[in-house]
Design a protein around this motif. Structure first.
Motif, PDB file in Angstrom:
ATOM      1  N   TYR A 181       0.824  -1.211   0.000  1.00  0.00           N
ATOM      2  CA  TYR A 181       0.000   0.000   0.000  1.00  0.00           C
ATOM      3  C   TYR A 181       0.857   1.260   0.000  1.00  0.00           C
ATOM      4  CZ  TYR A 181      -4.572  -2.010  -0.248  1.00  0.00           C
ATOM      5  OH  TYR A 181      -5.688  -2.641  -0.727  1.00  0.00           O
ATOM      6  N   THR A 182       1.927   1.260   0.785  1.00  0.00           N
ATOM      7  CA  THR A 182       2.796   2.441   0.826  1.00  0.00           C
ATOM      8  C   THR A 182       3.487   2.659  -0.522  1.00  0.00           C
ATOM      9  OG1 THR A 182       3.170   2.067   3.175  1.00  0.00           O
ATOM     10  CG2 THR A 182       4.730   3.512   2.060  1.00  0.00           C
ATOM     11  N   GLU A 183       3.974   1.560  -1.098  1.00  0.00           N
ATOM     12  CA  GLU A 183       4.635   1.686  -2.406  1.00  0.00           C
ATOM     13  C   GLU A 183       3.645   2.138  -3.483  1.00  0.00           C
ATOM     14  OE1 GLU A 183       7.988  -1.854  -1.796  1.00  0.00           O
ATOM     15  OE2 GLU A 183       6.037  -2.323  -2.667  1.00  0.00           O
ATOM     16  N   PHE A 184       2.465   1.555  -3.434  1.00  0.00           N
ATOM     17  CA  PHE A 184       1.441   1.905  -4.424  1.00  0.00           C
ATOM     18  C   PHE A 184       1.137   3.398  -4.347  1.00  0.00           C
ATOM     19  CE2 PHE A 184      -3.007   2.435  -5.773  1.00  0.00           C
ATOM     20  CZ  PHE A 184      -2.942   1.878  -7.036  1.00  0.00           C
ATOM     21  N   HIS A 185       0.913   3.867  -3.139  1.00  0.00           N
ATOM     22  CA  HIS A 185       0.560   5.278  -2.963  1.00  0.00           C
ATOM     23  C   HIS A 185       1.718   6.180  -3.378  1.00  0.00           C
ATOM     24  CE1 HIS A 185      -0.635   8.898  -0.424  1.00  0.00           C
ATOM     25  NE2 HIS A 185      -1.475   8.817  -1.421  1.00  0.00           N
ATOM     26  N   GLY A 186       2.936   5.767  -3.059  1.00  0.00           N
ATOM     27  CA  GLY A 186       4.122   6.533  -3.454  1.00  0.00           C
ATOM     28  C   GLY A 186       4.206   6.650  -4.978  1.00  0.00           C
ATOM     29  N   LEU A 187       3.919   5.541  -5.646  1.00  0.00           N
ATOM     30  CA  LEU A 187       3.980   5.548  -7.115  1.00  0.00           C
ATOM     31  C   LEU A 187       2.885   6.454  -7.695  1.00  0.00           C
ATOM     32  CD1 LEU A 187       5.297   4.462  -9.681  1.00  0.00           C
ATOM     33  CD2 LEU A 187       3.890   2.388  -9.472  1.00  0.00           C
ATOM     34  N   VAL A 188       1.704   6.397  -7.105  1.00  0.00           N
ATOM     35  CA  VAL A 188       0.591   7.259  -7.549  1.00  0.00           C
ATOM     36  C   VAL A 188       1.013   8.729  -7.470  1.00  0.00           C
ATOM     37  CG1 VAL A 188      -1.715   8.090  -6.863  1.00  0.00           C
ATOM     38  CG2 VAL A 188      -1.257   5.621  -6.994  1.00  0.00           C
ATOM     39  N   GLU A 189       1.629   9.110  -6.355  1.00  0.00           N
ATOM     40  CA  GLU A 189       2.056  10.506  -6.177  1.00  0.00           C
ATOM     41  C   GLU A 189       3.110  10.888  -7.224  1.00  0.00           C
ATOM     42  OE1 GLU A 189       1.208  12.958  -3.652  1.00  0.00           O
ATOM     43  OE2 GLU A 189      -0.512  11.627  -3.415  1.00  0.00           O
ATOM     44  N   LYS A 190       4.064   9.976  -7.451  1.00  0.00           N
ATOM     45  CA  LYS A 190       5.131  10.278  -8.430  1.00  0.00           C
ATOM     46  C   LYS A 190       4.565  10.393  -9.835  1.00  0.00           C
ATOM     47  CE  LYS A 190       9.106   8.043  -6.310  1.00  0.00           C
ATOM     48  NZ  LYS A 190       9.802   6.777  -6.332  1.00  0.00           N
ATOM     49  N   ILE A 191       3.636   9.511 -10.173  1.00  0.00           N
ATOM     50  CA  ILE A 191       3.019   9.578 -11.507  1.00  0.00           C
ATOM     51  C   ILE A 191       2.306  10.916 -11.670  1.00  0.00           C
ATOM     52  CG2 ILE A 191       1.155   8.628 -12.939  1.00  0.00           C
ATOM     53  CD1 ILE A 191       1.973   5.822 -11.785  1.00  0.00           C
ATOM     54  N   ALA A 192       1.579  11.328 -10.620  1.00  0.00           N
ATOM     55  CA  ALA A 192       0.859  12.605 -10.693  1.00  0.00           C
ATOM     56  C   ALA A 192       1.845  13.752 -10.919  1.00  0.00           C
ATOM     57  CB  ALA A 192       0.050  12.825  -9.421  1.00  0.00           C
ATOM     58  N   GLY A 193       2.980  13.696 -10.229  1.00  0.00           N
ATOM     59  CA  GLY A 193       4.012  14.740 -10.409  1.00  0.00           C
ATOM     60  C   GLY A 193       4.534  14.735 -11.841  1.00  0.00           C
ATOM     61  N   GLY A 194       4.817  13.544 -12.350  1.00  0.00           N
ATOM     62  CA  GLY A 194       5.347  13.428 -13.716  1.00  0.00           C
ATOM     63  C   GLY A 194       4.342  13.914 -14.750  1.00  0.00           C
ATOM     64  N   LEU A 195       3.078  13.601 -14.539  1.00  0.00           N
ATOM     65  CA  LEU A 195       2.048  14.049 -15.492  1.00  0.00           C
ATOM     66  C   LEU A 195       1.932  15.570 -15.456  1.00  0.00           C
ATOM     67  CD1 LEU A 195      -0.709  11.347 -14.797  1.00  0.00           C
ATOM     68  CD2 LEU A 195       0.589  11.626 -16.925  1.00  0.00           C
ATOM     69  N   ALA A 196       1.936  16.122 -14.236  1.00  0.00           N
ATOM     70  CA  ALA A 196       1.817  17.579 -14.104  1.00  0.00           C
ATOM     71  C   ALA A 196       2.997  18.259 -14.806  1.00  0.00           C
ATOM     72  CB  ALA A 196       1.752  17.971 -12.634  1.00  0.00           C
ATOM     73  N   ALA A 197       4.187  17.661 -14.645  1.00  0.00           N
ATOM     74  CA  ALA A 197       5.368  18.246 -15.285  1.00  0.00           C
ATOM     75  C   ALA A 197       5.240  18.220 -16.811  1.00  0.00           C
ATOM     76  CB  ALA A 197       6.626  17.495 -14.844  1.00  0.00           C
ATOM     77  N   ARG A 198       4.435  17.298 -17.312  1.00  0.00           N
ATOM     78  CA  ARG A 198       4.208  17.245 -18.768  1.00  0.00           C
ATOM     79  C   ARG A 198       2.952  18.004 -19.177  1.00  0.00           C
ATOM     80  NH1 ARG A 198       7.039  12.268 -21.212  1.00  0.00           N
ATOM     81  NH2 ARG A 198       8.584  11.955 -19.588  1.00  0.00           N
ATOM     82  N   GLY A 199       2.425  18.779 -18.277  1.00  0.00           N
ATOM     83  CA  GLY A 199       1.310  19.656 -18.647  1.00  0.00           C
ATOM     84  C   GLY A 199      -0.069  19.040 -18.515  1.00  0.00           C
ATOM     85  N   ILE A 200      -0.136  17.845 -17.912  1.00  0.00           N
ATOM     86  CA  ILE A 200      -1.465  17.240 -17.708  1.00  0.00           C
ATOM     87  C   ILE A 200      -2.044  17.765 -16.390  1.00  0.00           C
ATOM     88  CG2 ILE A 200      -2.715  15.065 -17.278  1.00  0.00           C
ATOM     89  CD1 ILE A 200      -1.741  15.239 -20.164  1.00  0.00           C
ATOM     90  N   GLY A 201      -3.259  18.266 -16.463  1.00  0.00           N
ATOM     91  CA  GLY A 201      -3.875  18.809 -15.242  1.00  0.00           C
ATOM     92  C   GLY A 201      -5.390  18.775 -15.339  1.00  0.00           C
ATOM     93  N   THR A 202      -6.006  19.667 -14.585  1.00  0.00           N
ATOM     94  CA  THR A 202      -7.472  19.685 -14.454  1.00  0.00           C
ATOM     95  C   THR A 202      -8.201  19.544 -15.790  1.00  0.00           C
ATOM     96  OG1 THR A 202      -7.175  21.111 -12.561  1.00  0.00           O
ATOM     97  CG2 THR A 202      -9.392  21.039 -13.515  1.00  0.00           C
ATOM     98  N   GLY A 203      -9.067  18.538 -15.854  1.00  0.00           N
ATOM     99  CA  GLY A 203      -9.920  18.375 -17.034  1.00  0.00           C
ATOM    100  C   GLY A 203      -9.263  17.680 -18.215  1.00  0.00           C
TER     101      GLY A 203
END
Ligand code: AYL
Length: 524
Positions: A46-68
């Protein structure tokens, strides 16, 4: 007479799915396996899964993926599928989940229609993913892979930026996912499901099932389909259970994994029940770990269900739902393994139903057949950019007209007895006849056509095409017709029976009279 669920309502909190699943931490399940690839043993706690979710979100945001923004997942069941799903939501974006058997052309339709900005796939699917992206006007730079491959960024590249996840600004009424469904008629459409819809359905099914942190859930049915997404992946994560994935179904491997990992809850569609009841190989495995087999997505034959219960010495349950219902509206609770297995159990909490005679529009009562209408917090907002289809499916009072005919008994147990919509189900997967008809009409030797579902020798529903030949089409064979379709569609949509006829029965307004074709089949 509207029929309310016999269960007391549950309160649906006003939060995103992300907050609902992850805000409270994982307690003593922090280091327990959240999701395990059954074929390799690779797992995420669970900790690893959640950590990966957070990192993916960071990586997506860095590529311009966001709200909507919409990101497409086009991959088989893997632990990473689940992490990407939640990473996309965590980035305040929207997931559109594509059938991993789709051809490039089918994927392109979904990418265009949903307005996807990025596609995440696996290297064996790259040809189709890139073809689909290209046809949808997307650059191959936005096609990423879960595994590492030459020429495309991978999941590792996405998470290696170290960018922090953005602030979570998503609210309960924002769109979370856009799975595709043809609904009662026409082509596949984006089903707008909000965070509230998904959270509601998790709380509704929680009342019915005994899924706990001790449970090991088998997830070979695809996460891209709402059954896998809500009932296996998200229900499992919510209960802090362990979800065991298989990228594709293989009976022997499925049995090996079930036995070796001591999986206790199997979610299946009816064709797998046939194997569990009848296949000799079952006896070679120790399946004493299996406590519950839950069938959904297509009608289960009660006798077959009982045979499975007897052979595996377990409880067999059935549920009913639709993508448009997030998906579960009816199911048997864990403690009612005694119910008639031809039925789909009770309406879930917070659900109100009506049964309506499709001819007269009048509501019918206990014991009478009527179209099932469902209202509740799990009912979709509507179809994406298609208010006409939305209005034809969801009425002004919020009832979703399912296109399924049901009967309810005096205890409140529902049985689905027929389907009045066009939809065909092949092994639980949707086959929209309108799509096959449109495709067949592009064949220069076909003048007219209609596709309906018929039963094959094993009692399974299969797509059948009635075909009227062009004058020039004398030499057209059944195999030609099947081959023409097979080249262009995912395997579950193949036409499996062809009959040449002189004329397709149609109404005065030109609508195909599928009822007449069905009656013709039943006369045989
Ligand atoms: P979709 N019995 C008869 N027909 C069923 C059943 C059932 N138990 N479940 C689904 N269907 C048919 O969108 C029905 O025609 O979602 C329905 O309108 O791919 C159509 O399938 C919906 O197809 C659950 C609850 C799985 C639902 C689901 C999957 C919903 C499939 C497990 O507990």
């Amino acid at each position: 007479m509207s029929l309310r669920s016999p269960y007391p309502d549950v309160e649906i909190p006003d939060v995103s799915l992300t907050e609902f699943l992850f805000a409270d931490g994982f307690g003593d399940r922090a280091d327990a396996p959240a999701i395990v690839d059954g074929t390799t043993g690779d797992q995420l706690t669970y900790t690893e899964f959640h950590g990966l979710v957070e990192k993916i979100a960071g990586g997506l945001a860095a590529r311009g993926i966001g709200t909507g923004d919409v990101v497409a997942l086009f991959a088989p069941n893997l632990p990473q599928w689940a992490a990407l799903f939640h990473g996309i939501l965590r980035a305040n974006a929207i997931v559109t989940s594509a059938n991993s058997m789709y051809t490039g052309g089918e994927l392109a339709h979904q990418l265009k229609d949903s307005g996807a900005k990025m596609v995440i796939t696996v290297s064996p699917f790259l040809d189709r993913a890139v073809a689909g992206a290209k046809e949808a006007g997307l650059s191959s730079d936005v096609v990423l892979t879960i595994d590492a491959t030459e020429g495309h960024d991978s999941l590792r590249d996405l998470v290696s930026s170290g960018a922090p996840a953005p602030e979570l600004t998503t609210s309960a009424d924002d769109t979370a996912v856009l799975p595709y469904s043809s609904g009662t008629t026409g082509l596949a459409k984006g089903v707008v499901l909000t965070h509230r819809n998904l959270v509601a359905n998790l709380l509704q099914i929680q009342v019915m099932g005994d899924v706990t942190s001790e449970t090991k859930i088998m997830a070979f049915l695809p996460f891209f389909h709402i059954y896998g997404m809500t009932v296996m992946m998200n229900q499992g994560l919510h209960a802090r259970a362990t979800v065991v994935t298989m990228p594709k179904f293989d009976l022997e491997q499925f049995l090996t994994i079930t036995q070796d990992l001591r999986v206790d809850r199997l979610y299946i569609a009816p064709p797998v029940a046939v194997a569990l009841a009848k296949h000799p190989i079952i006896d070679k495995f120790d399946l004493s770990c299996v406590k519950t087999v839950f069938s959904g997505a297509a009608p289960l034959d009660g006798e077959l269900g009982r045979a499975v219960a007897k052979r595996l010495d377990c409880t067999v349950l059935q549920g009913y739902g639709m993508t448009e219902l997030s998906p579960v509206s009816h199911c048997m609770p864990d403690d009612r393994g005694d119910l008639d297995l031809n039925s789909s159990g009770f309406a879930l909490p917070n659900i109100e139903c009506k049964l309506v005679d499709p001819e007269s529009g009048q509501e019918v009562g206990v014991g009478e057949r009527g179209e099932l209408w469902v209202k509740g917090p799990n009912v979709m907002v509507g179809y994406l950019n298609n208010s006409e289809a939305t209005d034809a499916t969801k009425d002004a009072d919020g009832f979703l007209h399912t296109g399924d005919i049901a009967v309810v008994d005096d205890e409140g147990v529902y049985s689905i007895v027929d389907r009045v919509k066009e939809l065909i189900k092949y092994k639980g997967y949707q086959v929209p006849p309108a799509e096959l008809e449109a495709l067949l009409l592009t064949h220069d030797k076909i003048a007219d056509t209609a596709v309906i579902g018929v039963k094959d020798a094993d009692g399974e529903e299969v797509p059948k095409a009635f075909v009227v030949k062009q004058a020039s089409g004398e030499d057209l064979t059944e195999d030609d017709v099947m081959g023409f379709v097979a080249e262009k569609v995912a395997p579950h949509k193949k036409v499996r029976v062809v009959e040449f006829i002189d004329q397709i029965p149609k109404s005065a307004s030109g609508k195909i009279l599928r009822k007449d074709l069905r009656a013709r089949e039943n006369e045989r």
